[in-house]
Motif scaffolding. Sequence first.
Motif, PDB file in Angstrom:
ATOM      1  N   GLU A  91       0.804  -1.219   0.000  1.00  0.00           N
ATOM      2  CA  GLU A  91       0.000   0.000   0.000  1.00  0.00           C
ATOM      3  C   GLU A  91       0.838   1.270   0.000  1.00  0.00           C
ATOM      4  O   GLU A  91       0.292   2.382   0.012  1.00  0.00           O
ATOM      5  CB  GLU A  91      -0.922   0.005   1.225  1.00  0.00           C
ATOM      6  CG  GLU A  91      -0.236   0.231   2.564  1.00  0.00           C
ATOM      7  CD  GLU A  91       0.523  -0.981   3.087  1.00  0.00           C
ATOM      8  OE1 GLU A  91       1.191  -0.865   4.132  1.00  0.00           O
ATOM      9  OE2 GLU A  91       0.440  -2.046   2.442  1.00  0.00           O
ATOM     10  N   SER A  92       2.140   1.155  -0.018  1.00  0.00           N
ATOM     11  CA  SER A  92       3.021   2.324   0.061  1.00  0.00           C
ATOM     12  C   SER A  92       2.884   3.209  -1.176  1.00  0.00           C
ATOM     13  O   SER A  92       2.628   2.722  -2.286  1.00  0.00           O
ATOM     14  CB  SER A  92       4.473   1.876   0.217  1.00  0.00           C
ATOM     15  OG  SER A  92       4.633   1.145   1.404  1.00  0.00           O
ATOM     16  N   GLY A  93       3.086   4.498  -0.981  1.00  0.00           N
ATOM     17  CA  GLY A  93       2.958   5.461  -2.062  1.00  0.00           C
ATOM     18  C   GLY A  93       4.202   5.554  -2.918  1.00  0.00           C
ATOM     19  O   GLY A  93       5.225   4.905  -2.668  1.00  0.00           O
ATOM     20  N   ILE A  94       4.146   6.419  -3.930  1.00  0.00           N
ATOM     21  CA  ILE A  94       5.226   6.552  -4.890  1.00  0.00           C
ATOM     22  C   ILE A  94       6.508   7.076  -4.244  1.00  0.00           C
ATOM     23  O   ILE A  94       7.609   6.671  -4.615  1.00  0.00           O
ATOM     24  CB  ILE A  94       4.802   7.467  -6.066  1.00  0.00           C
ATOM     25  CG1 ILE A  94       5.884   7.501  -7.145  1.00  0.00           C
ATOM     26  CG2 ILE A  94       4.464   8.865  -5.571  1.00  0.00           C
ATOM     27  CD1 ILE A  94       6.126   6.178  -7.805  1.00  0.00           C
ATOM     28  N   THR A  95       6.373   7.981  -3.256  1.00  0.00           N
ATOM     29  CA  THR A  95       7.563   8.539  -2.603  1.00  0.00           C
ATOM     30  C   THR A  95       8.359   7.452  -1.896  1.00  0.00           C
ATOM     31  O   THR A  95       9.597   7.392  -2.000  1.00  0.00           O
ATOM     32  CB  THR A  95       7.157   9.626  -1.592  1.00  0.00           C
ATOM     33  OG1 THR A  95       6.452  10.658  -2.263  1.00  0.00           O
ATOM     34  CG2 THR A  95       8.397  10.224  -0.936  1.00  0.00           C
ATOM     35  N   ASP A  96       7.648   6.558  -1.185  1.00  0.00           N
ATOM     36  CA  ASP A  96       8.333   5.464  -0.498  1.00  0.00           C
ATOM     37  C   ASP A  96       8.990   4.522  -1.497  1.00  0.00           C
ATOM     38  O   ASP A  96      10.099   4.030  -1.262  1.00  0.00           O
ATOM     39  CB  ASP A  96       7.344   4.691   0.376  1.00  0.00           C
ATOM     40  CG  ASP A  96       6.901   5.481   1.597  1.00  0.00           C
ATOM     41  OD1 ASP A  96       7.631   6.416   1.980  1.00  0.00           O
ATOM     42  OD2 ASP A  96       5.854   5.166   2.166  1.00  0.00           O
ATOM     43  N   ARG A  97       8.326   4.268  -2.595  1.00  0.00           N
ATOM     44  CA  ARG A  97       8.896   3.358  -3.593  1.00  0.00           C
ATOM     45  C   ARG A  97      10.140   3.959  -4.247  1.00  0.00           C
ATOM     46  O   ARG A  97      11.100   3.242  -4.546  1.00  0.00           O
ATOM     47  CB  ARG A  97       7.844   3.018  -4.651  1.00  0.00           C
ATOM     48  CG  ARG A  97       6.672   2.221  -4.085  1.00  0.00           C
ATOM     49  CD  ARG A  97       5.657   1.843  -5.149  1.00  0.00           C
ATOM     50  NE  ARG A  97       4.548   1.126  -4.537  1.00  0.00           N
ATOM     51  CZ  ARG A  97       4.564  -0.176  -4.250  1.00  0.00           C
ATOM     52  NH1 ARG A  97       5.636  -0.897  -4.537  1.00  0.00           N
ATOM     53  NH2 ARG A  97       3.529  -0.757  -3.692  1.00  0.00           N
ATOM     54  N   ILE A  98      10.139   5.263  -4.435  1.00  0.00           N
ATOM     55  CA  ILE A  98      11.333   5.927  -4.968  1.00  0.00           C
ATOM     56  C   ILE A  98      12.477   5.825  -3.962  1.00  0.00           C
ATOM     57  O   ILE A  98      13.634   5.596  -4.342  1.00  0.00           O
ATOM     58  CB  ILE A  98      11.017   7.399  -5.304  1.00  0.00           C
ATOM     59  CG1 ILE A  98      10.078   7.482  -6.512  1.00  0.00           C
ATOM     60  CG2 ILE A  98      12.307   8.176  -5.573  1.00  0.00           C
ATOM     61  CD1 ILE A  98       9.591   8.878  -6.829  1.00  0.00           C
ATOM     62  N   SER A  99      12.160   5.982  -2.679  1.00  0.00           N
ATOM     63  CA  SER A  99      13.192   5.859  -1.640  1.00  0.00           C
ATOM     64  C   SER A  99      13.794   4.461  -1.626  1.00  0.00           C
ATOM     65  O   SER A  99      15.015   4.297  -1.512  1.00  0.00           O
ATOM     66  CB  SER A  99      12.590   6.183  -0.266  1.00  0.00           C
ATOM     67  OG  SER A  99      12.204   7.533  -0.186  1.00  0.00           O
ATOM     68  N   LEU A 149      11.418   0.420   5.875  1.00  0.00           N
ATOM     69  CA  LEU A 149      11.396   1.848   5.606  1.00  0.00           C
ATOM     70  C   LEU A 149      10.350   2.520   6.486  1.00  0.00           C
ATOM     71  O   LEU A 149       9.202   2.068   6.572  1.00  0.00           O
ATOM     72  CB  LEU A 149      11.059   2.108   4.135  1.00  0.00           C
ATOM     73  CG  LEU A 149      11.232   3.553   3.654  1.00  0.00           C
ATOM     74  CD1 LEU A 149      12.709   3.919   3.590  1.00  0.00           C
ATOM     75  CD2 LEU A 149      10.587   3.728   2.284  1.00  0.00           C
ATOM     76  N   MET A 150      10.739   3.582   7.159  1.00  0.00           N
ATOM     77  CA  MET A 150       9.785   4.317   7.982  1.00  0.00           C
ATOM     78  C   MET A 150       8.669   4.894   7.129  1.00  0.00           C
ATOM     79  O   MET A 150       8.832   5.112   5.929  1.00  0.00           O
ATOM     80  CB  MET A 150      10.503   5.449   8.737  1.00  0.00           C
ATOM     81  CG  MET A 150      11.428   4.957   9.821  1.00  0.00           C
ATOM     82  SD  MET A 150      12.109   6.357  10.762  1.00  0.00           S
ATOM     83  CE  MET A 150      13.078   5.485  11.991  1.00  0.00           C
ATOM     84  N   GLN A 151       7.526   5.160   7.769  1.00  0.00           N
ATOM     85  CA  GLN A 151       6.348   5.609   7.043  1.00  0.00           C
ATOM     86  C   GLN A 151       5.983   7.046   7.413  1.00  0.00           C
ATOM     87  O   GLN A 151       6.342   7.549   8.472  1.00  0.00           O
ATOM     88  CB  GLN A 151       5.159   4.694   7.356  1.00  0.00           C
ATOM     89  CG  GLN A 151       5.386   3.228   6.951  1.00  0.00           C
ATOM     90  CD  GLN A 151       5.536   3.055   5.452  1.00  0.00           C
ATOM     91  OE1 GLN A 151       4.692   3.491   4.679  1.00  0.00           O
ATOM     92  NE2 GLN A 151       6.621   2.422   5.030  1.00  0.00           N
ATOM     93  N   ASN A 152       5.248   7.686   6.490  1.00  0.00           N
ATOM     94  CA  ASN A 152       4.614   8.982   6.724  1.00  0.00           C
ATOM     95  C   ASN A 152       5.605  10.056   7.169  1.00  0.00           C
ATOM     96  O   ASN A 152       6.669  10.208   6.591  1.00  0.00           O
ATOM     97  CB  ASN A 152       3.476   8.817   7.732  1.00  0.00           C
ATOM     98  CG  ASN A 152       2.462   7.790   7.262  1.00  0.00           C
ATOM     99  OD1 ASN A 152       2.170   7.714   6.076  1.00  0.00           O
ATOM    100  ND2 ASN A 152       1.962   6.979   8.181  1.00  0.00           N
ATOM    101  N   GLN A 153       5.274  10.776   8.247  1.00  0.00           N
ATOM    102  CA  GLN A 153       6.085  11.899   8.700  1.00  0.00           C
ATOM    103  C   GLN A 153       7.458  11.457   9.163  1.00  0.00           C
ATOM    104  O   GLN A 153       8.455  12.155   8.951  1.00  0.00           O
ATOM    105  CB  GLN A 153       5.376  12.639   9.835  1.00  0.00           C
ATOM    106  CG  GLN A 153       6.054  13.953  10.239  1.00  0.00           C
ATOM    107  CD  GLN A 153       6.072  14.974   9.114  1.00  0.00           C
ATOM    108  OE1 GLN A 153       5.124  15.068   8.325  1.00  0.00           O
ATOM    109  NE2 GLN A 153       7.142  15.750   9.011  1.00  0.00           N
ATOM    110  N   ALA A 154       7.524  10.269   9.780  1.00  0.00           N
ATOM    111  CA  ALA A 154       8.814   9.751  10.242  1.00  0.00           C
ATOM    112  C   ALA A 154       9.751   9.518   9.066  1.00  0.00           C
ATOM    113  O   ALA A 154      10.952   9.782   9.143  1.00  0.00           O
ATOM    114  CB  ALA A 154       8.607   8.459  11.030  1.00  0.00           C
TER     115      ALA A 154
END
Length: 327
Positions: A177-185, A260-265
């Motif tokens: 369910e992770s977003g594009i920003t997390d996948r880029i990271s 990988l940490m999520q959201n604001q973290a």
Amino acid sequence: MLLSRLVSLFSNILLWGSAVLLGIPSLVFCIECLVGAATIRHQEVDEEEVMSPLSLNILVPAHNEADHIGATLDGLLEQVAEASQIIVIADNCSDQTATIARSCGVTVLEREDANCPGKGYALDYAVKHIQANPPEVVIIVDADCQLMPGTITRLAQQVVQQQCPIQATYLMDVGAESGITDRISVFAIKVRNWVRSVGITQLGYPCVLAGSGMAFPWTILQQAPLAGSKCVDDMQLTIDLAIAGHTPTYITTGRVTGRLMQNQAAQSQRSRWEHGHLEVILTQVPKLLREAWHQKRLDLVMLALDLSVPPLSLLVFSQEKTDRYIF
């Protein structure tokens, strides 16, 4: 007229100088990626499980990791002969991290020091604890990681054979369910910790320690300056060890996967890491180049060039901005 020409000349020199400064890291990045990608295509990862008979300790620094420490320790226990070889450092924890770790049968050290929090201080605390009865090899694994079978033994064996710091492949994982920003990271970490590490190793030069999946001979680790609170402490440790003559080596036969940490973290972590990396470029890369000159060591030059490559997102942004100005 003369003043105008001088200003124009100075501006052109500044722009072309900026292009060169950005071009060198870009060239290093491309070479490492090309060599790494070509090598990875022909590599096979052996996942055969083996048990480590060597004298070793696994240090697991943990800060409020109650949700993940149990799974990490279960995986580590499958790869060691005795639970006591695993040492969890519950650093300034306010949750059940220490209690869960004890229930797994491993050694637990609890550290409370609000003035000096952080992974570096926790590791320094553990090293001082085991120096009365030191092992042959020390391996560092973060508290939210899973290891490929056989990773611990392969790390330990390479340390004994090469007598230098060893870094396994360290990647990150995110949920579906992770977003594009997390996948880029996650992609950027894979490029940094896997593709580029394979590339620079194939070229015959040292890698950068990644923070987890690191193994050291005791004789080297006991002298390393671990205590500190830098957000890029793995980079700083790499630099300090390299200058002292202990450049790290990368292996692909061990693999560690973190969370990988999520959201604001996650945003906060990315920001701290990017700023920390830029600080390394500004302060530590010149230091490495000076030491390379004084010690007449090409490996320090290559390490400096590798570290001069900024985080992937910043590199792309900076190069595009410079190209717009020049062309």
